[in-house]
Design an enzyme around this catalytic site. Sequence first.
Site, PDB file in Angstrom:
ATOM      1  N   CYS A 122       0.836  -1.198   0.000  1.00 39.66           N
ATOM      2  CA  CYS A 122       0.000   0.000   0.000  1.00 39.66           C
ATOM      3  C   CYS A 122       0.872   1.250   0.000  1.00 39.66           C
ATOM      4  O   CYS A 122       1.879   1.306   0.718  1.00 39.66           O
ATOM      5  CB  CYS A 122      -0.903  -0.009   1.232  1.00 39.66           C
ATOM      6  SG  CYS A 122      -2.021   1.411   1.310  1.00 39.66           S
TER       7      CYS A 122
ATOM      8  N   CYS B 168      -0.124   4.670   7.020  1.00 39.94           N
ATOM      9  CA  CYS B 168      -0.839   4.497   8.289  1.00 39.94           C
ATOM     10  C   CYS B 168       0.027   3.696   9.265  1.00 39.94           C
ATOM     11  O   CYS B 168       0.383   2.547   9.002  1.00 39.94           O
ATOM     12  CB  CYS B 168      -2.161   3.774   8.042  1.00 39.94           C
ATOM     13  SG  CYS B 168      -3.207   4.562   6.789  1.00 39.94           S
TER      14      CYS B 168
ATOM     15  N   CYS C 124      -0.667  -0.054  10.387  1.00 44.29           N
ATOM     16  CA  CYS C 124      -1.009  -1.067   9.396  1.00 44.29           C
ATOM     17  C   CYS C 124       0.188  -1.872   8.919  1.00 44.29           C
ATOM     18  O   CYS C 124       1.220  -1.319   8.535  1.00 44.29           O
ATOM     19  CB  CYS C 124      -1.685  -0.397   8.197  1.00 44.29           C
ATOM     20  SG  CYS C 124      -2.288  -1.604   6.987  1.00 44.29           S
TER      21      CYS C 124
ATOM     22  N   CYS D 146     -17.170  -9.035   3.885  1.00 38.14           N
ATOM     23  CA  CYS D 146     -16.495  -7.743   3.750  1.00 38.14           C
ATOM     24  C   CYS D 146     -15.332  -7.896   2.783  1.00 38.14           C
ATOM     25  O   CYS D 146     -14.398  -8.654   3.044  1.00 38.14           O
ATOM     26  CB  CYS D 146     -16.000  -7.272   5.107  1.00 38.14           C
ATOM     27  SG  CYS D 146     -17.309  -7.144   6.346  1.00 38.14           S
TER      28      CYS D 146
ATOM     29  N   CYS E  49     -20.202  -5.914   1.975  1.00 41.23           N
ATOM     30  CA  CYS E  49     -19.650  -4.604   2.315  1.00 41.23           C
ATOM     31  C   CYS E  49     -18.322  -4.464   1.595  1.00 41.23           C
ATOM     32  O   CYS E  49     -17.490  -5.378   1.628  1.00 41.23           O
ATOM     33  CB  CYS E  49     -19.456  -4.480   3.826  1.00 41.23           C
ATOM     34  SG  CYS E  49     -18.723  -2.916   4.362  1.00 41.23           S
TER      35      CYS E  49
ATOM     36  N   CYS F  80     -20.372   2.031   7.271  1.00 42.79           N
ATOM     37  CA  CYS F  80     -19.681   1.315   8.339  1.00 42.79           C
ATOM     38  C   CYS F  80     -18.398   2.087   8.620  1.00 42.79           C
ATOM     39  O   CYS F  80     -17.569   2.271   7.730  1.00 42.79           O
ATOM     40  CB  CYS F  80     -19.373  -0.113   7.876  1.00 42.79           C
ATOM     41  SG  CYS F  80     -18.370  -1.073   9.032  1.00 42.79           S
TER      42      CYS F  80
ATOM     43  N   ARG G  82     -19.496  -3.594  16.371  1.00 37.34           N
ATOM     44  CA  ARG G  82     -18.817  -4.819  15.961  1.00 37.34           C
ATOM     45  C   ARG G  82     -17.479  -4.955  16.669  1.00 37.34           C
ATOM     46  O   ARG G  82     -16.639  -4.050  16.608  1.00 37.34           O
ATOM     47  CB  ARG G  82     -18.607  -4.836  14.448  1.00 37.34           C
ATOM     48  CG  ARG G  82     -18.008  -6.130  13.911  1.00 37.34           C
ATOM     49  CD  ARG G  82     -17.882  -6.080  12.401  1.00 37.34           C
ATOM     50  NE  ARG G  82     -19.140  -5.712  11.797  1.00 37.34           N
ATOM     51  CZ  ARG G  82     -19.263  -5.038  10.648  1.00 37.34           C
ATOM     52  NH1 ARG G  82     -18.180  -4.663   9.991  1.00 37.34           N
ATOM     53  NH2 ARG G  82     -20.443  -4.740  10.158  1.00 37.34           N
TER      54      ARG G  82
END
Length: 425
Positions: free
Chosen positions: A65, A69, A72, A109, A142, A202, A272
């Site tokens: 990626c 972040c 992550c 998801c 999702c 979400c 969740r």
Amino acid sequence: MDLLNTLVDKGLRRELPTREEALAVLATSDDELLDVVAAAGKVRRQWFGRRVKLNYLVNLKSGLCPEDCSYCSQRLGSKAGILKYTWLKPDEASRAAAAGVAGGAKRVCLVASGRGPTDRDVDRVSKTIEAIKEENEGIEVCACLGLLSDGQADRLRSAGADAYNHNLNTSEETYGAITTTHTYADRVETVQQAQAAGLSACSGLIAGMGESDKDLVDVVFALRDLDPDSVPVNFLIPFEGTPLAKEWNLTPQRCLRILAMVRFVCPDVEVRLAGGREVHLRSMQPLALHLVNSIFLGDYLTSEGQAGQTDLDMIADAGFEVEGAGTTTLPHHRADALSGGCGARDATAGPGCGSHDTDGAAGCGSHGGGGGCGPCGGHGEQKPEGVAGAGESVTASRTDANGAARTDLVAVRRRGAGTDLAPNA
């Protein structure tokens, strides 16, 4: 406690607590913990009974990626030994999703690392959504693909997506210390685009990154104002090879207080329990079911969860039941508003989780890549580069407050689509 009696009364009426009350929940002592859980449990049962919704993650594209972040394992420059692979084909993703559905998952998801999808990526995901829905009647899908461009949410909705995930993760005040390659406002805008397209929003948070109680309350109140239908609560998994590898700040008791605070602030929202629950709650996971009404089944994007059958046994042993496909998750006032289109919500209803209706009463990962969906875990379609083979355990060291090594370790995911091992569902 007067505080808890007040919060229960407010939660049953869908009246939102004050910031001071939310902070007070986080400040309660361990001696008061079971009282806090029991109080928030009353609110949870009012709106969701004893049902637990199961969700299942399919990592469509893992690692590599360009975003930074700090939490992550898929971030730019990450040294974590995770699976890295490009897009799964629709039939591969559909087979991966089938494992979760067979285990009782009601929602699949679909997650992809990256800043956000290209139009070609949206076409890929649209075909995947269609393939999953063709094979699994009634399943919810999702998508979690990162920051959306104009029109992309509408295209996902047209392809059959039911929801879109994009987490706020932490407070606006501290967001720049966690991520520099995009802004907090970018995340808010993507959630609003999803809502405007009629997708169920979400959006949640990650706790345990060194934030203060004020930061936690700030992000949950920001989520309340944004009004998603589901709020995933993740607990940081400090992967070796990431900037937050040494951040082991959570105890099971603190995790439960955080979940209780979220339930009081968002009383009628699908809360969740997401990434990191096995690592940080450990043997106290069943208590969390009195606070949340939704969990991920089995593994995450880049880390292993506990066995899917163990999840099912835990739910049954704690006196809860898996939510069936024919049951509407959200309370009727939220479900009715969603069916009318999220973008058309009444602006006069007031801020907050549960503010969909207009009767005057005040009223969901994760940590992925730039896509920011849920907890880290993953499916691979090819052998990872320079990491352990399928079935080998890769762990992250962890230390206590005195710097001494601890024995409970984080296992990187090595099973699922594209590996020699079956997925954990």
